[in-house]
Scaffold this motif. Sequence first.
Motif, PDB file in Angstrom:
ATOM      1  N   SER A 268       0.829  -1.197   0.000  1.00 34.12           N
ATOM      2  CA  SER A 268       0.000   0.000   0.000  1.00 34.12           C
ATOM      3  C   SER A 268       0.865   1.250   0.000  1.00 34.12           C
ATOM      4  CB  SER A 268      -0.852   0.012   1.266  1.00 34.12           C
ATOM      5  OG  SER A 268      -0.002   0.120   2.388  1.00 34.12           O
ATOM      6  N   THR A 314       0.359  -7.676   8.407  1.00 34.85           N
ATOM      7  CA  THR A 314       0.243  -7.970   9.836  1.00 34.85           C
ATOM      8  C   THR A 314      -0.854  -9.004  10.072  1.00 34.85           C
ATOM      9  OG1 THR A 314       0.945  -5.710  10.271  1.00 34.85           O
ATOM     10  CG2 THR A 314       0.021  -6.924  12.128  1.00 34.85           C
ATOM     11  N   VAL A 389       2.819  -1.763  15.756  1.00 38.02           N
ATOM     12  CA  VAL A 389       3.459  -1.933  14.456  1.00 38.02           C
ATOM     13  C   VAL A 389       2.874  -0.953  13.451  1.00 38.02           C
ATOM     14  CG1 VAL A 389       1.795  -3.730  13.777  1.00 38.02           C
ATOM     15  CG2 VAL A 389       3.950  -3.534  12.549  1.00 38.02           C
ATOM     16  N   GLY A 390       3.671  -0.581  12.471  1.00 40.11           N
ATOM     17  CA  GLY A 390       3.142   0.138  11.319  1.00 40.11           C
ATOM     18  C   GLY A 390       3.759   1.499  11.087  1.00 40.11           C
ATOM     19  N   GLU A 391       4.157   2.164  12.158  1.00 39.19           N
ATOM     20  CA  GLU A 391       4.728   3.506  12.057  1.00 39.19           C
ATOM     21  C   GLU A 391       5.600   3.701  13.292  1.00 39.19           C
ATOM     22  OE1 GLU A 391       1.984   7.031  10.846  1.00 39.19           O
ATOM     23  OE2 GLU A 391       0.889   5.621  12.063  1.00 39.19           O
ATOM     24  N   PRO A 392       6.470   4.701  13.240  1.00 35.11           N
ATOM     25  CA  PRO A 392       7.153   5.036  14.490  1.00 35.11           C
ATOM     26  C   PRO A 392       6.085   5.444  15.505  1.00 35.11           C
ATOM     27  CG  PRO A 392       8.133   6.224  12.634  1.00 35.11           C
ATOM     28  CD  PRO A 392       6.886   5.576  12.126  1.00 35.11           C
ATOM     29  N   ASP A 414       7.486  -2.810  20.515  1.00 33.40           N
ATOM     30  CA  ASP A 414       7.351  -1.969  19.321  1.00 33.40           C
ATOM     31  C   ASP A 414       8.082  -2.736  18.230  1.00 33.40           C
ATOM     32  OD1 ASP A 414       7.767  -0.155  17.265  1.00 33.40           O
ATOM     33  OD2 ASP A 414       8.505   1.456  18.548  1.00 33.40           O
ATOM     34  N   THR A 415       7.333  -3.204  17.233  1.00 33.89           N
ATOM     35  CA  THR A 415       7.909  -4.133  16.261  1.00 33.89           C
ATOM     36  C   THR A 415       8.094  -3.460  14.910  1.00 33.89           C
ATOM     37  OG1 THR A 415       5.737  -4.936  15.561  1.00 33.89           O
ATOM     38  CG2 THR A 415       6.753  -6.064  17.424  1.00 33.89           C
ATOM     39  N   TRP A 416       9.319  -3.422  14.434  1.00 29.62           N
ATOM     40  CA  TRP A 416       9.576  -2.857  13.101  1.00 29.62           C
ATOM     41  C   TRP A 416       9.681  -3.973  12.075  1.00 29.62           C
ATOM     42  CZ3 TRP A 416      12.908  -3.745   9.198  1.00 29.62           C
ATOM     43  CH2 TRP A 416      12.819  -2.869   8.104  1.00 29.62           C
ATOM     44  N   TRP A 417       8.946  -3.839  11.000  1.00 34.99           N
ATOM     45  CA  TRP A 417       9.067  -4.766   9.865  1.00 34.99           C
ATOM     46  C   TRP A 417       8.257  -4.236   8.709  1.00 34.99           C
ATOM     47  CZ3 TRP A 417       4.964  -8.633   8.784  1.00 34.99           C
ATOM     48  CH2 TRP A 417       3.849  -8.505   9.614  1.00 34.99           C
ATOM     49  N   GLN A 418       8.144  -5.007   7.630  1.00 32.34           N
ATOM     50  CA  GLN A 418       7.497  -4.539   6.396  1.00 32.34           C
ATOM     51  C   GLN A 418       6.784  -5.696   5.701  1.00 32.34           C
ATOM     52  OE1 GLN A 418      11.381  -3.439   4.542  1.00 32.34           O
ATOM     53  NE2 GLN A 418      10.568  -1.350   4.559  1.00 32.34           N
ATOM     54  N   THR A 419       5.891  -5.344   4.769  1.00 29.45           N
ATOM     55  CA  THR A 419       5.266  -6.367   3.927  1.00 29.45           C
ATOM     56  C   THR A 419       6.365  -7.249   3.319  1.00 29.45           C
ATOM     57  OG1 THR A 419       3.559  -4.757   3.379  1.00 29.45           O
ATOM     58  CG2 THR A 419       3.701  -6.703   1.964  1.00 29.45           C
ATOM     59  N   GLU A 420       7.440  -6.599   2.904  1.00 29.67           N
ATOM     60  CA  GLU A 420       8.523  -7.307   2.221  1.00 29.67           C
ATOM     61  C   GLU A 420       9.288  -8.239   3.151  1.00 29.67           C
ATOM     62  OE1 GLU A 420       7.842  -4.122   2.121  1.00 29.67           O
ATOM     63  OE2 GLU A 420       8.046  -3.308   0.100  1.00 29.67           O
ATOM     64  N   ASP A 503      13.733   2.994   4.733  1.00 28.23           N
ATOM     65  CA  ASP A 503      13.581   3.773   5.961  1.00 28.23           C
ATOM     66  C   ASP A 503      14.903   4.429   6.370  1.00 28.23           C
ATOM     67  OD1 ASP A 503      10.958   3.064   6.183  1.00 28.23           O
ATOM     68  OD2 ASP A 503      11.216   1.715   7.889  1.00 28.23           O
ATOM     69  N   LYS A 612      -1.418   4.803   7.630  1.00 24.05           N
ATOM     70  CA  LYS A 612      -0.171   5.567   7.524  1.00 24.05           C
ATOM     71  C   LYS A 612      -0.472   6.950   6.951  1.00 24.05           C
ATOM     72  CE  LYS A 612       2.824   1.735   6.287  1.00 24.05           C
ATOM     73  NZ  LYS A 612       2.987   1.107   7.577  1.00 24.05           N
TER      74      LYS A 612
HETATM   75  O1  PRX Z   1       8.414   2.803   7.514  1.00 22.53           O
HETATM   76  C1  PRX Z   1       8.303   1.607   8.228  1.00 22.53           C
HETATM   77  C2  PRX Z   1       6.937   1.552   8.895  1.00 22.53           C
HETATM   78  O2  PRX Z   1       6.098   0.864   7.983  1.00 22.53           O
HETATM   79  C3  PRX Z   1       6.842   0.444   6.826  1.00 22.53           C
HETATM   80  C4  PRX Z   1       6.327  -0.896   6.336  1.00 22.53           C
HETATM   81  O3  PRX Z   1       4.988  -0.778   5.971  1.00 22.53           O
HETATM   82  P1  PRX Z   1       4.123  -2.039   5.534  1.00 22.53           P
HETATM   83  O4  PRX Z   1       4.837  -2.782   4.461  1.00 22.53           O
HETATM   84  O5  PRX Z   1       2.765  -1.520   5.234  1.00 22.53           O
HETATM   85  O6  PRX Z   1       4.084  -2.968   6.787  1.00 22.53           O
HETATM   86  C5  PRX Z   1       3.501  -2.522   7.965  1.00 22.53           C
HETATM   87  C6  PRX Z   1       3.356  -3.674   8.912  1.00 22.53           C
HETATM   88  C7  PRX Z   1       4.548  -4.492   9.080  1.00 22.53           C
HETATM   89  C8  PRX Z   1       8.261   0.411   7.296  1.00 22.53           C
HETATM   90  O7  PRX Z   1       9.160   0.510   6.224  1.00 22.53           O
HETATM   91  N1  PRX Z   1       6.987   0.804  10.151  1.00 22.53           N
HETATM   92  C9  PRX Z   1       6.459  -0.410  10.403  1.00 22.53           C
HETATM   93  N2  PRX Z   1       6.627  -0.742  11.704  1.00 22.53           N
HETATM   94  C10 PRX Z   1       7.291   0.267  12.285  1.00 22.53           C
HETATM   95  C11 PRX Z   1       7.536   1.253  11.299  1.00 22.53           C
HETATM   96  N3  PRX Z   1       8.205   2.382  11.583  1.00 22.53           N
HETATM   97  C12 PRX Z   1       8.641   2.552  12.844  1.00 22.53           C
HETATM   98  N4  PRX Z   1       8.441   1.660  13.838  1.00 22.53           N
HETATM   99  C13 PRX Z   1       7.768   0.513  13.617  1.00 22.53           C
HETATM  100  N5  PRX Z   1       7.571  -0.341  14.611  1.00 22.53           N
END
Ligand code: PRX
Length: 648
Positions: A268, A314, A389-392, A414-420, A503, A612
């Motif tokens: 997205s 997610t 999850v999803g944003e800072p 606080d979990t950082w990750w991406q679709t990829e 990022d 977002k």
């Molecule tokens: O910029 C980061 C932010 O969401 C992006 C990934 O978005 P999406 O593929 O839609 O996946 C969201 C669900 C996993 C990242 O490149 N992001 C995601 N989690 C965080 C985050 N930024 C800061 N802290 C997080 N915990």
Amino acid sequence: MSNSIESHLVEKRVFKPTREFAKAARIGSLADYRRLYEASIKQPEKFWAAQAGELRWQQKWTKVLEWKPPFAKWFLGGKLNAAENCLDRHLVGPRRNKAAIIWEGEPGEKRTLTYHQLHREVCKFANVLKRNGVKKGDRVLIYMPLIPEAAIAMLACARIGAVHSVVFGGFSSESIKDRLNDSGAQVVVTADGGYRRGQTVTLKQNVDHALEGNTAVRRVIVFRRANLDIHIEEGRDVWWHREMDYVNATCPPAGFDSEHPLFILYTSGSTGKPKGILHTTGGYLTSAHTTTKFIFDLREDDVYWCTADVGWITGHSYLVYGPLANGATCVMYEGAPNWPEPDRFWEIIANYGVTILYTAPTAIRAFIKWGDEHPAKHDLTSLRLLGTVGEPINPEAWMWFRDKIGGGRCPIVDTWWQTETGAIMIAPLPGATPTKPGTATLPFFGIDAAIVDDQGREVGPNEGGKLVVRKPWPSMLRTIFGDKARYKKTYWSEVKGCYFTGDGARRDKDGYFWIVGRIDDVLNVAGHRLGTAEVESALVSHPSVAEAAVVGRPDEIKGQGVVAFVTLREGEIPTNDLKEKLRKHVGHAIGPIAKPDEIRFADALPKTRSGKIMRRLLKELAGGGSVTGDTTTLEDLGVLAKLVKRDE
Ligand code: PRX
């Protein structure tokens, strides 16, 4: 370094896991984490192979990893079935009659499916798919409300080796059409409608529109959810419940190659053609299973609630595959958090005794805006762990979440990750990692994350740069469906030999990762590169502010000026005096360089469907132009129209 991203926001609060939590947790100290992390980075294949060994394989792999950059294959020669791992293996022993999904519809219906029942439904629906000509490798587009049947359809595809592509139920006909064209899906699974904020969403009608003109779709399977009067196209459309009458519940799980595609999920928020992120079976499931186990420190008696829709990654990894592979009890709620009242989430938590809540910063900021009285009405003491999850997450939102929802006792992951990335990459382990508000802390086992400058060199503590991953991991995307060249260019050409996340981030002196925003959104003010997240967090830390989005606009003298779009908490009055106070507040929190040149009050900010903030659109507005960019992923066009109007 002039081109590195500067960081000014200093966060001093640190929260150690309680002794009690640490004692019961799988990983109970930072020293244990560090030791295991070091070992996992020295020998990632050893670590991941041990984790993969916890799944059920019909045939064991002969090689853990084949890495021909940028293409990875994991667990070569291995065969498994993802649905079997999420269902069948729990049928022996007491999990058989354990609740797998506890579902609540927005209008209030309640349903519980045990592992035995879910298995039965999945087998039957797998037979329905077969009956309708779906074969291994075929793509199936799923466009459903958040009902158990969405998960059933996904698992049924997995069971027969079909590749699901879930499209979020809030998307339009146009998005369905794009995704159908790109994926070549011939079968669509949908519902007549769903419920959202008291309204019905006309899902089937949207599918009908998407199918006008030429498409490859030959079958549409429709679940009856909302009793809507819908069009049934003879020869193309069939009812889910009728089809289920024709089949039995026997569907042995065939073993598929570890690298067999499991799903395509379109990302997205980006401009242009959607990217079909392709995930495969063995590696994806290994990462989803392992991260769920360690990061949520899942227990047999947990009641786990991930509030994401299955239309997002997610929902794939932490509502369906991760928790079910772990045999967890998952809560699923169909509707809006503020329907019929802003306390719906808290009511659900109290009703089911939810122990783990995994949600998004955008939701938390909305809860703050709606007022503390809503959570205060309910008993939330069943909660033991929170996740985002999803944003800072802005530190003040984090503190609110901790105090008002977690009662000051629950760790926050606080979990950082991406679709990829398919699975969580950077996050605290709740029994081991001291947390600080606003940071996803440290990389998960086997994840070699780093921050590098434009030349690809690792930067020092508190220096900003690009967030990259230097080694492949099992749930890494394998390609962009049908477009290898774009895959290489987007993720593997920016920094040599590394996966580029897009990022910007920095690591503090403890090695914690702080995401400062998307690299594309970075501001450049008088030669200082500033991430958007810090300025926004500074604004949100003011008691009048609910939410903020910061963008740059061309400035003759400074290169870029800072424009902040701000929504206020309920009851706050937008005045020029407040604008001045907010500017000063930012100057005080970060430094004069970050002081917004202009503050604009807004009723709401433009967001994607997954919540977002779309800074790209705000940037166009702030620059004085009209918005010409792609707005198809925008949740509510009205928000933008209002902002434009205020501007005139
Ligand atoms: O910029 C980061 C932010 O969401 C992006 C990934 O978005 P999406 O593929 O839609 O996946 C969201 C669900 C996993 C990242 O490149 N992001 C995601 N989690 C965080 C985050 N930024 C800061 N802290 C997080 N915990």
